[in-house]
Design a protein around this motif. Structure first.
Motif, PDB file in Angstrom:
ATOM      1  N   GLY A 170     -14.010  23.904  46.139  1.00  0.00           N
ATOM      2  CA  GLY A 170     -13.887  25.131  45.363  1.00  0.00           C
ATOM      3  C   GLY A 170     -13.399  26.303  46.180  1.00  0.00           C
ATOM      4  O   GLY A 170     -13.673  27.474  45.851  1.00  0.00           O
ATOM      5  N   TYR A 171     -12.640  26.025  47.237  1.00  0.00           N
ATOM      6  CA  TYR A 171     -12.142  27.098  48.119  1.00  0.00           C
ATOM      7  C   TYR A 171     -10.951  27.800  47.481  1.00  0.00           C
ATOM      8  O   TYR A 171     -10.043  27.159  46.950  1.00  0.00           O
ATOM      9  N   ARG A 172     -10.943  29.129  47.539  1.00  0.00           N
ATOM     10  CA  ARG A 172      -9.808  29.918  47.086  1.00  0.00           C
ATOM     11  C   ARG A 172      -9.421  30.876  48.205  1.00  0.00           C
ATOM     12  O   ARG A 172     -10.274  31.650  48.676  1.00  0.00           O
ATOM     13  N   PRO A 173      -8.158  30.843  48.653  1.00  0.00           N
ATOM     14  CA  PRO A 173      -7.743  31.744  49.734  1.00  0.00           C
ATOM     15  C   PRO A 173      -7.941  33.204  49.349  1.00  0.00           C
ATOM     16  O   PRO A 173      -7.754  33.577  48.188  1.00  0.00           O
ATOM     17  N   ASN A 174      -8.338  34.005  50.298  1.00  0.00           N
ATOM     18  CA  ASN A 174      -8.481  35.442  50.102  1.00  0.00           C
ATOM     19  C   ASN A 174      -7.110  36.087  50.289  1.00  0.00           C
ATOM     20  O   ASN A 174      -6.663  36.323  51.400  1.00  0.00           O
ATOM     21  N   ARG A 175      -6.453  36.366  49.188  1.00  0.00           N
ATOM     22  CA  ARG A 175      -5.080  36.865  49.250  1.00  0.00           C
ATOM     23  C   ARG A 175      -5.007  38.246  49.892  1.00  0.00           C
ATOM     24  O   ARG A 175      -4.064  38.568  50.620  1.00  0.00           O
ATOM     25  N   ALA A 176      -5.991  39.088  49.619  1.00  0.00           N
ATOM     26  CA  ALA A 176      -5.974  40.431  50.206  1.00  0.00           C
ATOM     27  C   ALA A 176      -6.101  40.369  51.726  1.00  0.00           C
ATOM     28  O   ALA A 176      -5.393  41.053  52.458  1.00  0.00           O
ATOM     29  N   ALA A 177      -7.013  39.503  52.201  1.00  0.00           N
ATOM     30  CA  ALA A 177      -7.177  39.367  53.651  1.00  0.00           C
ATOM     31  C   ALA A 177      -5.921  38.791  54.281  1.00  0.00           C
ATOM     32  O   ALA A 177      -5.500  39.211  55.365  1.00  0.00           O
TER      33      ALA A 177
ATOM     34  N   ALA B  26       6.416  27.048  43.714  1.00  0.00           N
ATOM     35  CA  ALA B  26       5.848  28.127  44.526  1.00  0.00           C
ATOM     36  C   ALA B  26       4.323  28.055  44.547  1.00  0.00           C
ATOM     37  O   ALA B  26       3.690  28.329  45.575  1.00  0.00           O
ATOM     38  N   ARG B  27       3.724  27.686  43.416  1.00  0.00           N
ATOM     39  CA  ARG B  27       2.261  27.601  43.372  1.00  0.00           C
ATOM     40  C   ARG B  27       1.708  26.577  44.345  1.00  0.00           C
ATOM     41  O   ARG B  27       0.582  26.729  44.838  1.00  0.00           O
ATOM     42  N   ARG B  28       2.485  25.529  44.631  1.00  0.00           N
ATOM     43  CA  ARG B  28       2.019  24.525  45.591  1.00  0.00           C
ATOM     44  C   ARG B  28       1.838  25.121  46.979  1.00  0.00           C
ATOM     45  O   ARG B  28       1.113  24.560  47.811  1.00  0.00           O
ATOM     46  N   SER B  29       2.510  26.234  47.246  1.00  0.00           N
ATOM     47  CA  SER B  29       2.359  26.930  48.521  1.00  0.00           C
ATOM     48  C   SER B  29       1.539  28.202  48.365  1.00  0.00           C
ATOM     49  O   SER B  29       1.584  29.087  49.222  1.00  0.00           O
ATOM     50  N   ASP B  30       0.793  28.285  47.247  1.00  0.00           N
ATOM     51  CA  ASP B  30      -0.049  29.443  46.960  1.00  0.00           C
ATOM     52  C   ASP B  30       0.765  30.732  46.898  1.00  0.00           C
ATOM     53  O   ASP B  30       0.351  31.776  47.396  1.00  0.00           O
ATOM     54  N   HIS B  31       1.934  30.655  46.290  1.00  0.00           N
ATOM     55  CA  HIS B  31       2.749  31.836  46.038  1.00  0.00           C
ATOM     56  C   HIS B  31       2.903  32.023  44.531  1.00  0.00           C
ATOM     57  O   HIS B  31       2.903  31.051  43.772  1.00  0.00           O
ATOM     58  N   HIS B  32       3.027  33.272  44.135  1.00  0.00           N
ATOM     59  CA  HIS B  32       3.209  33.592  42.726  1.00  0.00           C
ATOM     60  C   HIS B  32       4.583  34.211  42.526  1.00  0.00           C
ATOM     61  O   HIS B  32       5.067  34.960  43.379  1.00  0.00           O
TER      62      HIS B  32
ATOM     63  N   THR C  64       2.473  39.346  50.912  1.00  0.00           N
ATOM     64  CA  THR C  64       1.712  39.477  49.673  1.00  0.00           C
ATOM     65  C   THR C  64       1.440  38.143  48.999  1.00  0.00           C
ATOM     66  O   THR C  64       0.552  38.050  48.151  1.00  0.00           O
ATOM     67  N   GLY C  65       2.240  37.120  49.323  1.00  0.00           N
ATOM     68  CA  GLY C  65       2.155  35.864  48.598  1.00  0.00           C
ATOM     69  C   GLY C  65       2.884  35.913  47.266  1.00  0.00           C
ATOM     70  O   GLY C  65       2.797  34.977  46.469  1.00  0.00           O
ATOM     71  N   ASN C  66       3.628  36.998  47.039  1.00  0.00           N
ATOM     72  CA  ASN C  66       4.380  37.162  45.800  1.00  0.00           C
ATOM     73  C   ASN C  66       5.875  37.013  46.065  1.00  0.00           C
ATOM     74  O   ASN C  66       6.387  37.466  47.094  1.00  0.00           O
ATOM     75  N   LEU C  67       6.576  36.412  45.116  1.00  0.00           N
ATOM     76  CA  LEU C  67       8.021  36.238  45.186  1.00  0.00           C
ATOM     77  C   LEU C  67       8.637  36.791  43.908  1.00  0.00           C
ATOM     78  O   LEU C  67       8.039  36.729  42.844  1.00  0.00           O
TER      79      LEU C  67
ATOM     80  N   ALA D  87      11.350  45.229  46.058  1.00  0.00           N
ATOM     81  CA  ALA D  87      11.411  45.037  47.514  1.00  0.00           C
ATOM     82  C   ALA D  87      10.083  45.322  48.207  1.00  0.00           C
ATOM     83  O   ALA D  87       9.737  44.674  49.196  1.00  0.00           O
ATOM     84  N   THR D  88       9.310  46.279  47.704  1.00  0.00           N
ATOM     85  CA  THR D  88       8.043  46.636  48.348  1.00  0.00           C
ATOM     86  C   THR D  88       6.871  45.829  47.818  1.00  0.00           C
ATOM     87  O   THR D  88       5.755  45.999  48.303  1.00  0.00           O
ATOM     88  N   GLN D  89       7.120  44.968  46.819  1.00  0.00           N
ATOM     89  CA  GLN D  89       6.019  44.261  46.184  1.00  0.00           C
ATOM     90  C   GLN D  89       6.031  42.753  46.395  1.00  0.00           C
ATOM     91  O   GLN D  89       5.080  42.074  46.036  1.00  0.00           O
TER      92      GLN D  89
END
Length: 329
Positions: free
Chosen positions: A45-52, A86-92, A60-63, A113-115
């Protein structure tokens, strides 16, 4: 207690850094190891801490994914494949639509560009100069365009055009109308060049009609020019243009393929249901390949190059030998 990255590392038998790479740069991890880490994370049940992660990696993990017209059935399979990959690499993936407007395309890129960590530009209408300028603000991968020094995924529409004209030649057609698309479209430029070369090679007469809007309305509006040209077959810029033309011709009492043969480009679901002969563009494969290139560009110093995907002609019921003596209404 919350599950930590150390717990996942222990459960999967790898180092903590490998777990970190699995969720931030999955393409750098051996597929078997990655699968083991993801399975352990899911079981715990591990979920990466995206903010950290954003604070430590400045990512950001965002594309971003920018398309010309999300209503065009060419784009959804590419979008869905890119998002899933992208989700397989934990990217949105954030999707934006320019409605074929160059200015909107530039504004979207600048605001994204900044997001986001990087962006996919699918069939962009911007000039190569402006694309190069904007790439200084955010890493790009371009789909169906090949600006200098930027990674790209190309679908070989030129090969598809050659196959289409060879098919029409085999049926006996000698007068072909080419319904072109937007002038700024890389696909249109490649399609027109390949069709011109193939027509010269086979001794065909090619009638270039356009530019046309890449929509059903664009195809319908091109019908008078097609009929006036004396062509017995048509190669259209995309399936929407082909289907718009087909509907207009039938509305005028003409039979397809009895009076005119019609070929599209894209092999969309609509083309499959309508029996349209068309050039299959591997959109889903292009979405996955583009995500792979973009993640490499973001996380690695080596510069990814160009991936070219094959196309193929899919023959259905909208092409047949020319009608004897057909001259149009």
């Amino acid at each position: 207690m919350a599950v930590t990255i150390k717990d996942v590392a222990h459960a999967s038998g790898v180092h903590v850094s490998t777990v970190s790479r699995t969720f931030s740069a999955a393409h750098l991890v051996n597929p078997e190891t990655r699968a083991r880490v993801v399975a352990a994370a899911n079981a715990l049940g591990y979920r990466p801490n995206r903010a950290a992660r954003a604070l430590s990696t400045r990512r950001t993990g965002n594309l971003g994914l920018i398309v010309a017209d999300i209503a065009n059935p060419f784009f959804p399979p590419l979008i869905k494949a890119a998002q899933a990959h992208a989700r397989r690499s934990d990217h949105h993936v954030f999707v934006a639509d320019t409605d074929e407007q160059v200015r909107a395309e530039e504004e979207l890129i600048r605001s994204m560009a900044t997001q986001v960590d990087g962006a996919l530009l699918v069939a962009p209408r911007l000039s190569n100069r402006l694309i190069a300028e904007l790439s200084a603000d955010v890493p790009f991968v371009v789909v169906n365009r090949q600006p200098a020094n930027l990674p790209a995924v190309l679908m070989d529409v030129a090969s598809g055009a050659r196959q289409a004209l060879e098919h029409l030649v085999s049926l006996g057609h000698r007068e072909i109308a080419l319904l072109t698309g937007p002038r700024a479209s890389w696909t249109n430029q490649r399609l027109e060049r390949a069709a011109t070369d193939a027509a010269e090679h086979h001794g065909l007469r090619l009638h270039r009609l356009g530019p046309n809007q890449p929509t059903e309305g664009g195809g319908a509006g091109a019908a008078p020019g097609v009929l006036a040209s004396g062509a017995t077959a048509v190669l259209a810029y995309n399936d929407l243009v082909a289907l718009g033309l087909l509907q207009e011709l039938r509305g005028r009492g003409l039979a397809v393929p009895g009076d005119l043969s019609v070929i599209g480009v894209d092999n969309t679901h609509t083309a499959r249901h309508c029996g349209l002969t068309t050039i299959d563009m591997p959109t889903a494969a292009a979405g996955r390949a583009a995500i792979d290139l973009l993640l490499r560009r973001i996380t690695s110093e080596d510069a990814p190059g160009t991936v070219t995907l094959d196309t193929r002609l899919v023959v259905r019921g909208s092409t047949a030998p020319p009608a004897d003596g057909f001259q149009g209404p």
